[in-house]
Design an enzyme around this catalytic site. Structure first.
Site, PDB file in Angstrom:
ATOM      1  N   HIS A  49      40.562  40.616  40.257  1.00 37.44           N
ATOM      2  CA  HIS A  49      40.361  39.513  40.911  1.00 37.44           C
ATOM      3  C   HIS A  49      41.775  38.582  41.134  1.00 37.44           C
ATOM      4  CE1 HIS A  49      35.665  40.121  40.327  1.00 37.44           C
ATOM      5  NE2 HIS A  49      36.346  40.599  39.674  1.00 37.44           N
ATOM      6  N   GLU A  66      25.866  42.125  35.355  1.00 33.47           N
ATOM      7  CA  GLU A  66      26.211  42.156  34.115  1.00 33.47           C
ATOM      8  C   GLU A  66      26.094  41.212  33.515  1.00 33.47           C
ATOM      9  OE1 GLU A  66      29.867  40.431  35.478  1.00 33.47           O
ATOM     10  OE2 GLU A  66      31.109  40.085  33.801  1.00 33.47           O
ATOM     11  N   GLN A 113      30.121  37.929  45.666  1.00 26.13           N
ATOM     12  CA  GLN A 113      29.805  37.221  44.601  1.00 26.13           C
ATOM     13  C   GLN A 113      28.706  36.553  44.575  1.00 26.13           C
ATOM     14  OE1 GLN A 113      32.626  36.164  40.425  1.00 26.13           O
ATOM     15  NE2 GLN A 113      31.712  34.336  42.068  1.00 26.13           N
ATOM     16  N   ASP A 172      40.280  42.853  35.203  1.00 20.85           N
ATOM     17  CA  ASP A 172      39.352  42.179  36.142  1.00 20.85           C
ATOM     18  C   ASP A 172      39.672  40.808  35.689  1.00 20.85           C
ATOM     19  OD1 ASP A 172      36.708  41.730  36.541  1.00 20.85           O
ATOM     20  OD2 ASP A 172      35.540  41.140  34.788  1.00 20.85           O
ATOM     21  N   HIS A 200      30.165  45.465  41.327  1.00 20.10           N
ATOM     22  CA  HIS A 200      29.857  44.621  39.884  1.00 20.10           C
ATOM     23  C   HIS A 200      27.975  44.833  39.691  1.00 20.10           C
ATOM     24  CE1 HIS A 200      33.089  42.804  40.854  1.00 20.10           C
ATOM     25  NE2 HIS A 200      33.273  42.182  39.928  1.00 20.10           N
ATOM     26  N   HIS A 220      39.995  47.374  38.297  1.00 20.56           N
ATOM     27  CA  HIS A 220      39.037  45.854  38.362  1.00 20.56           C
ATOM     28  C   HIS A 220      39.742  45.025  38.251  1.00 20.56           C
ATOM     29  CE1 HIS A 220      35.116  45.324  38.568  1.00 20.56           C
ATOM     30  NE2 HIS A 220      35.368  43.724  38.478  1.00 20.56           N
TER      31      HIS A 220
END
Ligand code: ZN
Length: 412
Positions: free
Chosen positions: A58, A213, A152, A309, A210, A56
């Site tokens: 980005h 969170e 997102q 992450d 995701h 995981h």
């Protein structure tokens, strides 16, 4: 090419072993292998492990903190808002450069496989995806990369994103992502999840979202994801990242959801560095940790991994793509201090992550792919505690990185 690695410590106890690698695979593991080969490495009794899998990260957002304003509240909401401006101006070249920097760092630190999320929304379109696809091609000799399309900004609340999510699968995305908590109401969160499953069904793809969170127990999309996984028959192919709200639920509801997670065969990925930093920001004392219920999930037999992450972005200002550094922080965050718990932390970015990726040729075993790390350390615990040199990183039988620090203490 043939490579022989002498004197490897594969387990804490027992004899040192030699590993013979041929044509990218582990050909033989034995107490002693004495043959003439093209290249011989002496591991000198150091710990040798399978190379890490980063599940995981980005790669599109990485290393942008120097060119955007700082996150003053330290919250997830502000971290996302700051990027809106930057995202409009993303270029493929810029993404290839930043992603490349991260890929090279990760490889030096012993990672040879990654799963990366890339933003898919009406601000950035498919630019993040195209940049990371380009980076994947450029660095394919040192890193295998799976790409997750990540909405997102939401799907229902960002009209046009659903079409982009479908297009992403035709443009290099392998896995369907999601962020169902980022919709206006639970009904839309459910629709968000259903869209992801419809895309996954069409492309026979895994799902990696995701999930919740937040410290707010109002968000309950983990339960929705588990239900839909069972309904679509996607058991073992769905991963939930973060799942912070699970820690904020009352014990009764948490128990109910964790049983569903187990039943659905969901994999869980914690991202301790980001969530220790972002969650609990609005709490008065005692301030919560924002980390999901790791030990309770493990006790139920749920597969758990952890990821870096973020590195130097609006979510997290530190990081160096070293999964041993993240492991050290994961162990603190989840109170994993017993020898077997420390072992489990190490498993999280090796064998547990391999289960998420569905790999069946992973690990130090004859016939498997030769992706290995030789540490300047004696044990798993030592590797996490000190984050020592990765003396050699080997990908499919090829040495892709070598490092040594030569620090000396002068003392009479
Ligand atoms: Zn993430």
């Amino acid at each position: 090419m043939e490579l022989l690695i002498k004197n490897c410590r594969l387990k804490q106890e027992g004899k040192l072993q030699d590993i013979l690698i041929n044509e990218g695979k582990i050909k033989k593991i034995a107490d002693k292998i004495d043959i003439e080969t093209e290249k011989i490495i002496d591991a000198e009794g150091n710990f040798v492990a399978p190379a890490f899998i980063e599940p995981h990260i980005h790669l599109d957002k990485i290393f942008i903190s120097d060119v955007v304003r700082p996150n003053k509240t330290g919250t997830l909401e502000e971290a996302i808002e700051i990027i809106w401006e930057k995202k409009k101006n993303y270029t493929i070249e810029d993404i290839v450069e930043r992603a490349g920097k991260a890929i090279k760092l990760a490889a030096k630190n012993g990672t040879t496989r990654m799963r990366t999320h890339v933003d898919i929304d009406t601000i950035v379109g498919l630019t993040s995806l195209k940049g990371v696809v380009e980076a994947r091609k450029k660095y394919s000799d040192i890193m295998d990369i799976e790409i997750i399309s990540f909405p997102q900004e939401g799907i229902i609340q960002d009209p046009g994103t659903e079409e982009l999510m479908w297009e992403a699968m035709e443009n290099g995305a392998d896995i369907v992502g999601g962020m169902p908590a980022n919709e206006k109401n639970p009904e839309d969160s459910m629709k968000h999840i259903e869209i992801a499953f419809e895309i996954a069904k069409e492309y026979d793809a895994d799902i990696d979202m995701h999930i919740d969170e937040t410290d707010d127990p109002f968000y309950r999309t983990l339960e929705m994801l588990a239900d839909k996984t069972i309904e679509y028959g996607w058991k073992g192919r769905v991963t939930a990242g973060h799942t912070c709200a699970l820690a904020a639920y009352d014990d009764h509801y948490a128990e109910y959801v964790m049983d569903k997670v187990k039943e659905a065969g969901l994999h869980i990925i914690i991202n301790p560095v980001t969530n220790l930093m972002l969650q609990g920001r609005l709490d008065d004392q005692p301030i919560r940790r924002g980390i999901t219920r790791v030990k309770e999930l493990l006790a139920k037999g749920v597969n758990i991994s952890y990821g870096q992450d973020c590195v130097k972005d609006t979510f997290y200002p530190f990081g160096q793509c070293d999964l041993m550094e993240v492991g050290l922080i994961a162990a603190h965050a989840a109170h994993m201090s017993l020898p077997e718990e420390i072992e489990e932390v190490f498993n999280m970015v090796t064998y547990n992550a391999a289960k998420i990726l569905g790999l069946n040729n992973y690990g130090i075993k004859e016939g498997n792919l030769a992706d290995l790390v030789i540490f300047n350390a004696e044990s798993t615990a030592d590797a996490i505690r000190r984050q020592p040199d990765r003396k050699y990183v080997i990908k499919e039988g090829k040495i892709i990185a070598e490092s040594s620090s030569n620090s000396k203490l002068y003392r009479g």
